[in-house]
Design a protein around this motif. Structure first.
Motif, PDB file in Angstrom:
ATOM      1  N   ARG A  29       5.118   1.441  11.987  1.00 46.69           N
ATOM      2  CA  ARG A  29       5.648   2.370  12.985  1.00 46.69           C
ATOM      3  C   ARG A  29       6.451   3.528  12.396  1.00 46.69           C
ATOM      4  O   ARG A  29       6.554   4.595  12.987  1.00 46.69           O
ATOM      5  CB  ARG A  29       6.511   1.599  13.983  1.00 46.69           C
ATOM      6  N   ASP A  30       7.030   3.347  11.207  1.00 47.70           N
ATOM      7  CA  ASP A  30       7.867   4.395  10.618  1.00 47.70           C
ATOM      8  C   ASP A  30       7.141   5.202   9.531  1.00 47.70           C
ATOM      9  O   ASP A  30       7.774   5.952   8.792  1.00 47.70           O
ATOM     10  CB  ASP A  30       9.138   3.775  10.024  1.00 47.70           C
ATOM     11  N   ILE A  31       5.863   5.017   9.443  1.00 52.79           N
ATOM     12  CA  ILE A  31       5.092   5.678   8.384  1.00 52.79           C
ATOM     13  C   ILE A  31       4.217   6.766   9.014  1.00 52.79           C
ATOM     14  O   ILE A  31       3.253   6.468   9.734  1.00 52.79           O
ATOM     15  CB  ILE A  31       4.211   4.671   7.608  1.00 52.79           C
ATOM     16  N   ASP A  32       4.549   8.025   8.750  1.00 55.23           N
ATOM     17  CA  ASP A  32       3.832   9.142   9.376  1.00 55.23           C
ATOM     18  C   ASP A  32       2.337   9.112   9.072  1.00 55.23           C
ATOM     19  O   ASP A  32       1.507   9.360   9.956  1.00 55.23           O
ATOM     20  CB  ASP A  32       4.427  10.470   8.910  1.00 55.23           C
ATOM     21  N   ALA A  33       2.004   8.823   7.808  1.00 55.05           N
ATOM     22  CA  ALA A  33       0.594   8.857   7.404  1.00 55.05           C
ATOM     23  C   ALA A  33      -0.232   7.763   8.062  1.00 55.05           C
ATOM     24  O   ALA A  33      -1.469   7.801   8.017  1.00 55.05           O
ATOM     25  CB  ALA A  33       0.487   8.731   5.879  1.00 55.05           C
ATOM     26  N   PHE A  34       0.454   6.777   8.679  1.00 54.50           N
ATOM     27  CA  PHE A  34      -0.247   5.642   9.268  1.00 54.50           C
ATOM     28  C   PHE A  34      -0.424   5.804  10.777  1.00 54.50           C
ATOM     29  O   PHE A  34      -1.042   4.966  11.428  1.00 54.50           O
ATOM     30  CB  PHE A  34       0.543   4.359   8.970  1.00 54.50           C
ATOM     31  N   TYR A  86       0.827  -1.205   0.000  1.00 51.46           N
ATOM     32  CA  TYR A  86       0.000   0.000   0.000  1.00 51.46           C
ATOM     33  C   TYR A  86       0.863   1.257   0.000  1.00 51.46           C
ATOM     34  O   TYR A  86       0.546   2.250  -0.661  1.00 51.46           O
ATOM     35  CB  TYR A  86      -0.940  -0.006   1.208  1.00 51.46           C
ATOM     36  N   GLN A  87       1.967   1.211   0.736  1.00 53.05           N
ATOM     37  CA  GLN A  87       2.856   2.372   0.759  1.00 53.05           C
ATOM     38  C   GLN A  87       3.462   2.616  -0.619  1.00 53.05           C
ATOM     39  O   GLN A  87       3.595   3.762  -1.055  1.00 53.05           O
ATOM     40  CB  GLN A  87       3.961   2.168   1.800  1.00 53.05           C
ATOM     41  N   ASP A  88       3.805   1.545  -1.320  1.00 53.44           N
ATOM     42  CA  ASP A  88       4.386   1.676  -2.653  1.00 53.44           C
ATOM     43  C   ASP A  88       3.434   2.355  -3.623  1.00 53.44           C
ATOM     44  O   ASP A  88       3.869   2.963  -4.606  1.00 53.44           O
ATOM     45  CB  ASP A  88       4.774   0.296  -3.201  1.00 53.44           C
ATOM     46  N   HIS A  89       2.137   2.255  -3.364  1.00 54.85           N
ATOM     47  CA  HIS A  89       1.137   2.825  -4.278  1.00 54.85           C
ATOM     48  C   HIS A  89       0.432   4.044  -3.661  1.00 54.85           C
ATOM     49  O   HIS A  89      -0.645   4.434  -4.124  1.00 54.85           O
ATOM     50  CB  HIS A  89       0.113   1.754  -4.669  1.00 54.85           C
ATOM     51  N   ASN A  90       1.078   4.656  -2.652  1.00 50.00           N
ATOM     52  CA  ASN A  90       0.529   5.865  -2.026  1.00 50.00           C
ATOM     53  C   ASN A  90      -0.914   5.680  -1.576  1.00 50.00           C
ATOM     54  O   ASN A  90      -1.766   6.559  -1.747  1.00 50.00           O
ATOM     55  CB  ASN A  90       0.619   7.055  -2.993  1.00 50.00           C
ATOM     56  N   ALA A  91      -1.207   4.531  -0.985  1.00 52.56           N
ATOM     57  CA  ALA A  91      -2.577   4.211  -0.578  1.00 52.56           C
ATOM     58  C   ALA A  91      -2.662   3.896   0.908  1.00 52.56           C
ATOM     59  O   ALA A  91      -3.585   3.201   1.344  1.00 52.56           O
ATOM     60  CB  ALA A  91      -3.097   3.035  -1.409  1.00 52.56           C
ATOM     61  N   ILE A  92      -1.719   4.404   1.707  1.00 50.83           N
ATOM     62  CA  ILE A  92      -1.699   4.118   3.140  1.00 50.83           C
ATOM     63  C   ILE A  92      -2.974   4.621   3.834  1.00 50.83           C
ATOM     64  O   ILE A  92      -3.523   3.949   4.715  1.00 50.83           O
ATOM     65  CB  ILE A  92      -0.443   4.738   3.789  1.00 50.83           C
ATOM     66  N   LEU A  93      -3.445   5.804   3.439  1.00 50.26           N
ATOM     67  CA  LEU A  93      -4.646   6.331   4.087  1.00 50.26           C
ATOM     68  C   LEU A  93      -5.845   5.419   3.849  1.00 50.26           C
ATOM     69  O   LEU A  93      -6.656   5.193   4.757  1.00 50.26           O
ATOM     70  CB  LEU A  93      -4.948   7.742   3.571  1.00 50.26           C
TER      71      LEU A  93
END
Length: 808
Positions: free
Chosen positions: A758-763, A713-720
């Motif tokens: 844990r290292d993903i701000d948007a998450f 999901y992070q690779d595709h900018n879909a974390i939100l």
């Protein structure tokens, strides 16, 4: 009926102030503010100077007349304020002449306080001495009062005074702070706008805009009531009356003055009785427009005269070519003419097109050129918007008109045939100007299609586009009535549109009530009948009346010659209802019927494949389920949202059946596809998360796969979007009720996600909500205090996911 009130067309100050008050529109707040500012000028040392700017005929004198009238009625101000309203046709080239004009205006208004004889001495003095003496006389006789000077055509005054006269006037105002000015001008000139000018920043300036159609309707209604014609005021509220107002708006360009002239035509419904007064109006208005054109510089005059002959907006390059001038010269002159209110422009790509702002101005050219018996173009165009195209034809075929009227009707028909229905075009253009870009993109094509069928229907649609639902519903009710005179098709469209409005408002019973009349209309077009059945079926479904919904969908399916797209959607929706009722076999049959339907559009076919795939999955037919989802992937013309949904469904099945690598691969394909759109769509990942949670895995593998899923999901900018799905997943877990997972399992599940993100701000926010939700579930969903670990906004998100009522 009362005698018509005297409404002076060119000199509103000659009209009774009470009548001007009665028809005043648009500028109530502006007038109230002006009165208050002059009052403050008269009662304090804070002097205001007001300037109202607008082209001829936009109501400047009307506004000033009411300002003076209201000030004159104020008993307190009678002792504090004297008003000098200057004759707009007099010229002043010196401050001395300007002061003399002021003094004579005061003599006329206050003969007990000022006398013309007092001026006799000034005529024997030199200019400087006379100016000084007259200023002192004026100040002495004012005593402790404030002087309000009302100046019309301020631009002409400043031109006459020149730089020197302006400087002396400004010095006089500064040295003697007893003066407040209310002025009007046709446009802002350099003497006011240039930073180096004497009066730069001196005036509080208000631009007077032309009337909108709604404001024009208000003006005409007030004129009718003033004239004791309540039936005319009521007529203006009808669809025909509103159409007549648009016809007048086409001629007037929104000009207040012209509406007053044209108000006499509102209810004339016979062409023979219309032609005579129209020609009389042309005779009366021609000198007015000829004077306005003569006032222009030669080059601008040529441009206006040429545009008066043009049927359509004209590009600058064509004007330059026809007038033997450079493109640069014409562009410069057009800008000035637009500022003066003579022309208006529109964009076509990068090209600017110009036309006369007031179509009535054409009479100046046409009266001079029309030396034959050919119908006058202006009246032909007027008839094209006064009556709709069908009405024009019916009147001509009726044979009850004189020869002149027949010639004009025939001319209107021929011109509509050549250039299109002008009345429909104006209706669409009016809404184009009123609607924003977003609303215009959504509604204009529909309004345009309705305008060809029924003006009233297009009006209702336009009101709906503007957000005026009550007005739209009122119009639709009028149209749908049997006595409306509208065709069956138009009446059916009105019922459909009303039903749609009520449906969107959640008023399902009223939506059904609005749709029902269609079924009693003989010869209703099959397409509209099918739409009504389909829409009513959907409304019954919302009401939980499944059997009635099934009946309406079935009626669409068997309706002879029903549009294939409606048959496809009726089959699909019937399948959905069967699925909701637990009748999987019938649902599968309907979805299969959509897929096999000849010429069915791709979208309902893709929808049916997706739903059939899920139905197969729920009846444990994995093979056919996967086949359906794979077929959707092959439908390249299907909406991206459906193809993304098919990717996610396949990913869910793969993960649930232990094919992790295949599931991640197809999921990545869905995410990649969804982000190709201008507005990315990455679907609903809740089923994928649930499949991972429910799979039988060792703790280390579950942690590894959670981390891998987050990375995809992070690779595709879909974390939100993943975070939203994770929150929704909490709701699914909570709704299992007494069978909540064990506390250890929930804790490990939360830890796996926290470690992965844990290292993903948007998450961070989604994880915080997820952790609180897990802790709440670990407490068996009974300790609401746990939710207070979140702020109010985050807590509300979690409460919605868990379907908890927010505590007060």
């Amino acid at each position: 009926m009362n005698d018509r009130a005297f409404l002076s067309v060119f000199t509103p100050s000659r009209t009774a102030p009470e009548d001007l008050e009665a028809i005043f529109v648009q500028r109530q707040a502006m007038l109230a503010d002006a009165v208050e500012r002059v009052r403050e000028s008269a009662t304090t040392g804070n002097k205001h100077h007001l300037l109202f700017v607008g082209p001829r005929g936009t109501g400047k004198t009307h506004l000033v007349t009411l300002l003076v009238h209201r000030l004159g009625q104020d008993e307190e101000l009678k002792k504090r304020l004297h008003i000098a309203w200057l004759n707009e046709d007099e010229t002043s080239t010196t401050l001395l002449e300007f002061l003399r004009r002021i003094y004579l205006a005061l003599v006329k208004r206050y003969p007990d306080d000022y006398s013309e004889e007092s001026l006799e001495l000034v005529y024997d003095m030199g200019p400087d001495a006379a100016e000084h003496w007259l200023a002192n006389l004026l100040l002495e006789q004012l005593k402790d009062r404030t002087l309000l000077v009302v100046v019309e055509n301020l631009d002409a005054l400043f031109e006459g005074l020149g730089q020197s006269g302006q400087q002396r006037l400004r010095a006089f105002i500064q040295e003697h702070p007893v003066l407040t000015i209310v002025a009007t001008a046709q446009r802002l000139v350099d003497d006011i706008t240039k930073r180096k000018s004497v009066f730069f920043g001196f005036f509080q300036t208000e631009q007077l805009v032309t009337l909108s159609v709604e404001e024009a309707a208000e003006l005409l209604s007030k004129i009718a009531m003033l004239n004791g014609q309540p039936e005319v005021a009521a007529f203006l509220c009808s669809p025909t009356g509103r159409a007549r107002i648009r016809a007048l708006h086409h001629l007037s360009g929104g000009n207040h003055r012209i509406y007053i002239v044209l108000s006499q035509f509102i209810t004339r419904d016979n062409v023979d009785t219309l032609v005579g007064p129209f020609f009389k109006m042309i005779d009366e208005m021609t000198p007015y427009y000829q004077e306005r054109i003569r006032w222009l510089p030669a080059q601008q005059r040529k441009i206006v005269e040429y545009l008066c002959t043009c049927e359509r907006p004209t590009p600058v390059k064509d004007l330059a070519k026809r007038l033997f001038a450079s493109h640069q010269t014409i562009s410069s002159q057009l800008k000035d003419l637009r500022d003066k209110g003579y022309v208006q422009s529109a964009q076509r790509g990068r090209e600017s097109l110009y036309e006369i702002a007031e179509p009535l101005m054409r009479i100046c050219v046409e009266v001079k050129e029309n030396q034959t018996s050919e119908p006058m173009r202006l009246l032909v165009d007027f008839l094209r918007v006064w009556y709709d195209a069908r009405d024009i034809t019916a009147r001509l075929q009726g044979g009850n008109t004189g020869s002149i009227a027949r010639a004009y009707l025939q001319g209107a028909i021929e011109k509509n045939s050549e250039l299109g229905d002008l009345r429909a075009q104006l209706l669409v253009e009016g809404f184009r100007a009123e609607l924003g870009d977003e609303q215009g993109e959504r509604w204009l094509s529909l309004i345009e299609s309705y305008a060809q069928e029924s003006e009233a229907l297009a009006l209702a649609c336009g009101e709906l586009a503007k957000g005026n639902k009550d007005q739209a519903l009122s119009l639709l009710a009028e149209i749908a009535d049997e006595s409306s005179g509208q065709s069956v098709s138009v009446r059916a469209w009105a019922c459909l549109l009303a039903g749609e409005i009520y449906f969107k408002e959640g008023e399902f019973a009223r939506a059904i009530e609005a749709l029902n009349p269609i079924f009693g209309m003989s010869d209703a077009p099959v397409e509209l009948l099918a739409m009504a059945l389909f829409n009513r079926g959907g409304t019954y479904r919302q009401l939980g009346e499944s059997e009635k919904a099934l009946a309406d969908y079935s009626a669409v399916i068997v309706l002879p010659n029903a549009p294939v797209e409606l048959v496809a959607m009726a089959l699909f929706n019937r399948g959905v209802v069967y699925g909701e009722l637990g009748e999987s076999e019938k649902a599968l049959a309907d979805y299969s019927a959509v897929i096999a339907l000849p010429n069915a559009p791709v979208e309902p076919v893709a929808m049916a494949l997706v739903n059939r795939g899920w139905t197969y999955w729920h009846v444990n037919d994995t093979k056919h389920s996967e086949q359906d989802f794979e077929k959707v992937l092959g439908l390249t013309e299907a909406p991206i949202a459906l193809r993304v949904a098919a990717h996610f469904a396949l990913a869910t099945i793969c993960i649930a059946t232990g094919r992790w690598d295949s599931g991640v691969s197809v999921l990545a394909g869905g995410l990649a596809l969804g982000t190709t759109e201008e507005q990315p769509y990455v679907g609903d990942s809740e089923d994928i998360i649930a499949a991972l949670f429910e799979s039988t895995l060792t703790p280390s593998i579950r942690r590894e796969r959670t981390s891998e899923l987050v990375q995809v999901y992070q690779d595709h900018n879909a974390i939100l979007q993943l975070g939203e799905a994770l929150t929704s997943h909490l709701g699914r877990l909570y709704r299992t009720g007494e069978d909540l997972p064990a506390s250890d399992s929930l804790e490990f599940w939360a830890s796996a996600w926290e470690e992965a993100g844990r290292d993903i701000d948007a998450f961070r926010v989604p994880l915080r909500i997820f952790r609180t939700g897990i802790d709440f579930l670990k407490a068996a969903g009974k300790d609401r205090g746990i939710l207070l670990n979140l702020n109010q906004e985050e807590r509300r998100i979690l409460e919605q996911a868990l379907k908890l009522e927010a505590e007060l």
